[in-house]
Motif scaffolding. Sequence first.
Motif, PDB file in Angstrom:
ATOM      1  N   GLY A   1       0.822  -1.209   0.000  1.00 46.14           N
ATOM      2  CA  GLY A   1       0.000   0.000   0.000  1.00 46.14           C
ATOM      3  C   GLY A   1       0.856   1.258   0.000  1.00 46.14           C
ATOM      4  N   GLU A   2       0.262   2.355  -0.526  1.00 41.18           N
ATOM      5  CA  GLU A   2       0.930   3.653  -0.607  1.00 41.18           C
ATOM      6  C   GLU A   2       2.272   3.559  -1.342  1.00 41.18           C
ATOM      7  N   GLY A   3       2.337   2.667  -2.339  1.00 40.06           N
ATOM      8  CA  GLY A   3       3.524   2.572  -3.175  1.00 40.06           C
ATOM      9  C   GLY A   3       4.574   1.604  -2.699  1.00 40.06           C
ATOM     10  N   LEU A   4       4.458   1.112  -1.459  1.00 40.95           N
ATOM     11  CA  LEU A   4       5.463   0.183  -0.932  1.00 40.95           C
ATOM     12  C   LEU A   4       5.165  -1.228  -1.434  1.00 40.95           C
ATOM     13  N   MET A   5       6.192  -1.912  -1.917  1.00 47.76           N
ATOM     14  CA  MET A   5       6.002  -3.272  -2.438  1.00 47.76           C
ATOM     15  C   MET A   5       7.210  -4.158  -2.126  1.00 47.76           C
TER      16      MET A   5
ATOM     17  N   VAL B   1       9.876 -10.036  -5.146  1.00 48.58           N
ATOM     18  CA  VAL B   1      10.487 -11.345  -4.916  1.00 48.58           C
ATOM     19  C   VAL B   1      10.911 -11.942  -6.246  1.00 48.58           C
ATOM     20  N   LYS B   2      12.192 -12.238  -6.373  1.00 46.93           N
ATOM     21  CA  LYS B   2      12.709 -12.922  -7.564  1.00 46.93           C
ATOM     22  C   LYS B   2      12.904 -14.402  -7.280  1.00 46.93           C
ATOM     23  N   SER B   3      13.221 -14.714  -6.036  1.00 46.34           N
ATOM     24  CA  SER B   3      13.346 -16.101  -5.587  1.00 46.34           C
ATOM     25  C   SER B   3      13.276 -16.080  -4.071  1.00 46.34           C
ATOM     26  N   ALA B   4      13.267 -17.230  -3.471  1.00 41.94           N
ATOM     27  CA  ALA B   4      13.188 -17.293  -2.007  1.00 41.94           C
ATOM     28  C   ALA B   4      14.373 -16.599  -1.346  1.00 41.94           C
ATOM     29  N   LYS B   5      15.506 -16.530  -2.071  1.00 42.96           N
ATOM     30  CA  LYS B   5      16.705 -15.907  -1.510  1.00 42.96           C
ATOM     31  C   LYS B   5      16.949 -14.498  -2.048  1.00 42.96           C
ATOM     32  N   SER B   6      16.094 -14.053  -2.948  1.00 44.30           N
ATOM     33  CA  SER B   6      16.274 -12.718  -3.530  1.00 44.30           C
ATOM     34  C   SER B   6      14.982 -11.918  -3.398  1.00 44.30           C
ATOM     35  N   ARG B   7      14.846 -11.223  -2.269  1.00 47.36           N
ATOM     36  CA  ARG B   7      13.654 -10.422  -1.990  1.00 47.36           C
ATOM     37  C   ARG B   7      14.098  -9.014  -1.598  1.00 47.36           C
ATOM     38  N   SER B   8      13.437  -8.006  -2.108  1.00 49.71           N
ATOM     39  CA  SER B   8      13.831  -6.627  -1.802  1.00 49.71           C
ATOM     40  C   SER B   8      12.616  -5.723  -1.735  1.00 49.71           C
ATOM     41  N   TRP B   9      12.831  -4.566  -1.088  1.00 44.51           N
ATOM     42  CA  TRP B   9      11.757  -3.582  -0.934  1.00 44.51           C
ATOM     43  C   TRP B   9      11.905  -2.474  -1.971  1.00 44.51           C
ATOM     44  N   GLN B  10      10.768  -2.012  -2.494  1.00 42.42           N
ATOM     45  CA  GLN B  10      10.746  -0.849  -3.378  1.00 42.42           C
ATOM     46  C   GLN B  10       9.562   0.026  -3.002  1.00 42.42           C
ATOM     47  N   VAL B  11       9.715   1.317  -3.265  1.00 45.80           N
ATOM     48  CA  VAL B  11       8.596   2.223  -3.062  1.00 45.80           C
ATOM     49  C   VAL B  11       8.424   3.049  -4.332  1.00 45.80           C
ATOM     50  N   ARG B  12       7.174   3.229  -4.756  1.00 40.47           N
ATOM     51  CA  ARG B  12       6.870   3.985  -5.977  1.00 40.47           C
ATOM     52  C   ARG B  12       6.207   5.315  -5.571  1.00 40.47           C
ATOM     53  N   VAL B  13       6.778   6.408  -6.110  1.00 36.08           N
ATOM     54  CA  VAL B  13       6.222   7.737  -5.836  1.00 36.08           C
ATOM     55  C   VAL B  13       5.999   8.458  -7.163  1.00 36.08           C
ATOM     56  N   GLN B  14       5.119   9.466  -7.118  1.00 35.03           N
ATOM     57  CA  GLN B  14       4.861  10.288  -8.286  1.00 35.03           C
ATOM     58  C   GLN B  14       5.707  11.558  -8.191  1.00 35.03           C
TER      59      GLN B  14
END
Length: 400
Positions: free
Chosen positions: A21-25, A28-41
């Motif tokens: 929510g609010e752009g935060l996501m 996941v590319k694999s069980a060992k490759s997970r990262s956070w991203q946030v989308r803004v305008q």
Amino acid sequence: MGKLTTLSFKAAIAPGTYQDGEGLMLVVKSAKSRSWQVRVQVDGKRRDFGLGSAGKVSLSAARAKAQELRTLYQSGVDPVAKKRADKLARLSIPTFREAAKLVHDEQKAGWRNVKHRADWLSSLERLAFDHIGDERIDLVDVPMVRDLLLPIWLEKPETARRVRQRVKAVLDWAAAKGFRTSLDLSGLNKGLPRQPKGDNHFAAMDYVKVPSFIAAVKAAPETTGRLALLFTIYTAARSGEVRGATWGEIDLDAKLWTIAGIRMKAGKEHIVPLPAPAVKILKHLAEARKGGKGEVIFIGTKERPISDMTMSKVLRDMSEPFTVHGFRSSFKDWAVESTGFPDAVSEAALAHLDKDRVRAAYRRTDFLKMRGDLMAAWANFVDGGGGVVRDITEPARLAG
């Protein structure tokens, strides 16, 4: 409240994008490759920013980072530009050496005392730069300042006080420029030995004992420090004037040493008539000189002038509890008690300013001829010639 829970966050291992929510996501590319991203305008365009690995950044931390980033944008700050600016600022933070030179360049015009203007930076070059000169100014801390002061804290308390003040001035300047936070040195004394109280006078050898001391120095193996100390005693000069002396200041034919005002405590040019033993030392050292007029006479390590500790070490090695500066007092006492020279002559030899401004304004002589006779008599005395100078009309003649 976000869509993800701690449990669903940990369970999200299948490749895909999981919205909080609010752009935060969570990407996941694999069980060992997970990262956070946030989308803004930004100006109508979408921009995605990475917030770190999900293995290191928790769900709550990711939400806090996302909110911080959104707040920056809402206030008109571009986080990318800010990050670049912060990095550039870190790269442009000067070293202590660079900062000290900048402070000196900015402030020297406001210092009326020419001697202070020259000594301010040179004291840091001699006593601080070897310790913290190459440290970035924002990384200099109290223990570093304590360590650079320790070698001179008891040996030269007044010098230590001045160096401490000048180091603090550089640190305060850096704080004012935004290079660092202020550094509190108020508790520094607790990490240093207690300085004994005294009358602030330089410990001086009784002039009667100076001839035997000179003989002992001459009998010891020759070193640059011993030659410099002998030259200092023969000329009754300040140690700093001797350490900074260059061949361009010396006229061996005229037997004169001319010190520019910028190197003098009073800020005025001073001419020293050189007695024969001082000339002999210079001629001896001239055999090894390279020929440059700006070449230092008493050379220490790395072709630089000897340090202020070099001559003091000669006294310590000979178990003498006196200071180099104290020999000026020995000379003055001898001149007053054993000669018929007017007091003004010995005062001029010591480059002391007349405190009576009216008398000083009307004086038109520097007593150069009489000072030459006085210094010749002093050199004869300390070299074991003995006698007492009585006749001020022929002051160089010693009575038996």
